[in-house]
Design a protein around this motif. Structure first.
Motif, mmCIF file in Angstrom:
data_model
loop_
_atom_site.group_PDB
_atom_site.id
_atom_site.type_symbol
_atom_site.label_atom_id
_atom_site.label_comp_id
_atom_site.label_asym_id
_atom_site.label_seq_id
_atom_site.Cartn_x
_atom_site.Cartn_y
_atom_site.Cartn_z
ATOM 1 N N HIS A 9 32.796 67.210 4.655
ATOM 2 C CA HIS A 9 32.080 66.167 5.308
ATOM 3 C C HIS A 9 32.968 65.060 5.256
ATOM 4 O O HIS A 9 33.873 64.636 4.296
ATOM 5 N N VAL A 69 36.314 65.931 2.741
ATOM 6 C CA VAL A 69 35.946 67.410 2.353
ATOM 7 C C VAL A 69 36.616 68.422 3.142
ATOM 8 O O VAL A 69 35.938 68.513 4.415
ATOM 9 N N GLU A 92 27.805 62.193 4.427
ATOM 10 C CA GLU A 92 27.983 61.039 3.463
ATOM 11 C C GLU A 92 28.431 59.574 3.242
ATOM 12 O O GLU A 92 29.256 58.946 4.316
ATOM 13 N N HIS A 142 36.123 59.194 1.109
ATOM 14 C CA HIS A 142 37.030 60.779 0.901
ATOM 15 C C HIS A 142 36.196 61.709 1.738
ATOM 16 O O HIS A 142 35.297 61.165 2.585
ATOM 17 N N PHE A 171 23.329 62.109 2.359
ATOM 18 C CA PHE A 171 23.810 63.055 3.816
ATOM 19 C C PHE A 171 23.041 63.441 4.130
ATOM 20 O O PHE A 171 21.918 63.816 4.102
ATOM 21 N N ALA A 213 32.811 60.724 4.635
ATOM 22 C CA ALA A 213 31.936 59.837 3.061
ATOM 23 C C ALA A 213 32.287 58.215 3.675
ATOM 24 O O ALA A 213 33.676 57.956 3.733
#
Ligand code: FE2
Length: 391
Positions: A275, A194, A359, A192, A346, A277
């Motif tokens: 971020h 963000v 992440e 994902h 993280f 991931a």
């Protein structure tokens, strides 16, 4: 994450899938993330960092030697993840302007589609601001159509249609052969990405992803769930119909001290990608290697956090293969939901400005985002904010 939230999340996804498969046709079918492009001050050095520290492989290159006059781009690859690092060659460039304002950061979250023209038409018809009209690019390896729209801040989604292309990356790029090839660390794909938006803007962007891109709100966290003694934020996770693309959207919330989202917005000078991931199927090995290569992670949660893990995991404790002591020695965090557990950690920001970070996540059945870790995570972020004098 609470059981109630998980149930709600699963219902939301089912609702989204139903809406797409039974109702109107999905007007924006997305096959996956195509690439993530950073605008940076020095792509050559950034590429060295992502190879050395994160185990990305040299993949493709475009610059003066390949006929590109105004920019240089290095493409790095690790399994399904493609990063593009781009720098302007002259001062009168929007790339240079972007770096001047935001520092190094994510400009493009590119999405792989079957039809980039239709993707642009359907989204602009629904209110998206165009970044790039459908454009055909070709070379001896075939043709690619790309188009693009603005999302939050100056960040854009570029739609990439590459079904008629078999070159290395895009027309204009050549294979990047290097004598320096550090081993990959086992990063597999983007789980994902963000976005941070300003005060009171989260719901605007949630609606934008619903209306313009046909996404559904998969999970929500309010500031009662995401807060520490000092700071708070709110977050809603948006997902496309097939669940391959997940974009949580954060906004700051009022706390006793400054929200980490507000710090980001101040230093990025606007909304942007917070971020990325990346998924792995062996987080212990990946984090061990990343640490050895100089990647800096947020500090470990306290002993009490690890003492509470067996109770928090409940039934999933039995299926847990990893040794909690080993996870603790690497500062890896653990969370569980109804369907399984997940392991995550993280990094500190990867630029001088406290903006973008990474992440590393390993999902063992859980579909959530580590809500049970938010408090421990944010306390760790606050320790860093305190050092920077920005808490
Ligand atoms: Fe995340």
């Amino acid at each position: 994450m609470s059981l109630e939230n998980t149930k709600k999340a699963v219902k939301n996804v089912e609702y989204g899938l139903e809406k797409i498969f039974e109702g109107a046709q999905d007007f924006l079918p997305l096959l996956g993330t195509d690439y993530v492009e950073f605008y940076v001050g020095n792509a050559k050095q950034a590429a060295h960092f992502y190879k050395t520290a994160f185990g990305f492989q040299s993949y493709a290159y475009a610059g003066l030697e390949t006929g590109m006059k105004d920019r240089v781009s290095y493409v790095l690859k690790q399994d399904k993840i493609r990063l593009v690092l781009t720098t302007a060659l002259r001062s009168d460039s929007p790339i240079g302007e972007h770096v001047k304002k935001h520092g190094d950061g994510v400009k493009v979250i590119a999405l792989w589609v079957d039809d980039a023209t239709s993707a642009w038409e359907e989204t602009t018809k629904r209110g998206a601001v165009s970044f790039m009209e459908p454009t055909l690019e070709k070379d001896e390896h075939g043709e690619v159509v790309r188009s693009g729209i603005y999302t939050y801040g100056e960040t854009v989604h570029v739609f990439v249609e590459r079904k008629n292309y078999n070159g290395i990356f895009l027309p204009g790029f050549e294979t990047w052969e290097s004598d320096y090839n550090p081993e990959p660390v086992g990063l597999k794909f983007i789980d994902h990405m963000v976005g941070n938006v300003g005060w009171g803007e989260m719901n605007t962007w949630v609606k934008w992803y619903e209306d313009v891109m046909g996404f559904v709100n998969f999970l929500s966290f309010d500031d009662n769930q995401i807060h520490t003694e000092y700071s708070a934020l709110m977050s809603k996770v948006m997902s496309n119909g097939n669940g391959r693309i997940k974009f949580p959207i954060n906004e700051p919330a009022v706390g006793k001290k400054r929200s980490q989202i507000e710090e980001y917005i101040d230093f990025y000078e606007g909304p942007g990608a917070q971020h990325i991931a990346v998924a792995t199927d062996d987080i212990i090995n990946a984090v061990t290697q990343l640490r050895a290569r100089g990647v800096e992670f947020l500090s470990a949660p306290p002993q009490s956090y690890y003492d509470e893990i067996p109770a928090r995991l409940g039934v999933h404790m039995e299926m847990m293969k990893e040794d909690i002591k080993v996870l603790q020695s690497l500062s890896i965090m653990i969370d569980a939901d109804e369907e399984g557990y997940l392991l995550q950690i993280f990094t500190k920001p990867v630029e001088d400005r406290p903006t973008l970070f990474f992440e590393i996540i390993q999902r063992m059945g859980a579909r959530g985002f580590g809500a049970g870790n938010f408090k421990a995570l944010f306390e760790s972020i606050e320790r860093e904010q305190a050092k920077r004098g920005t808490l």
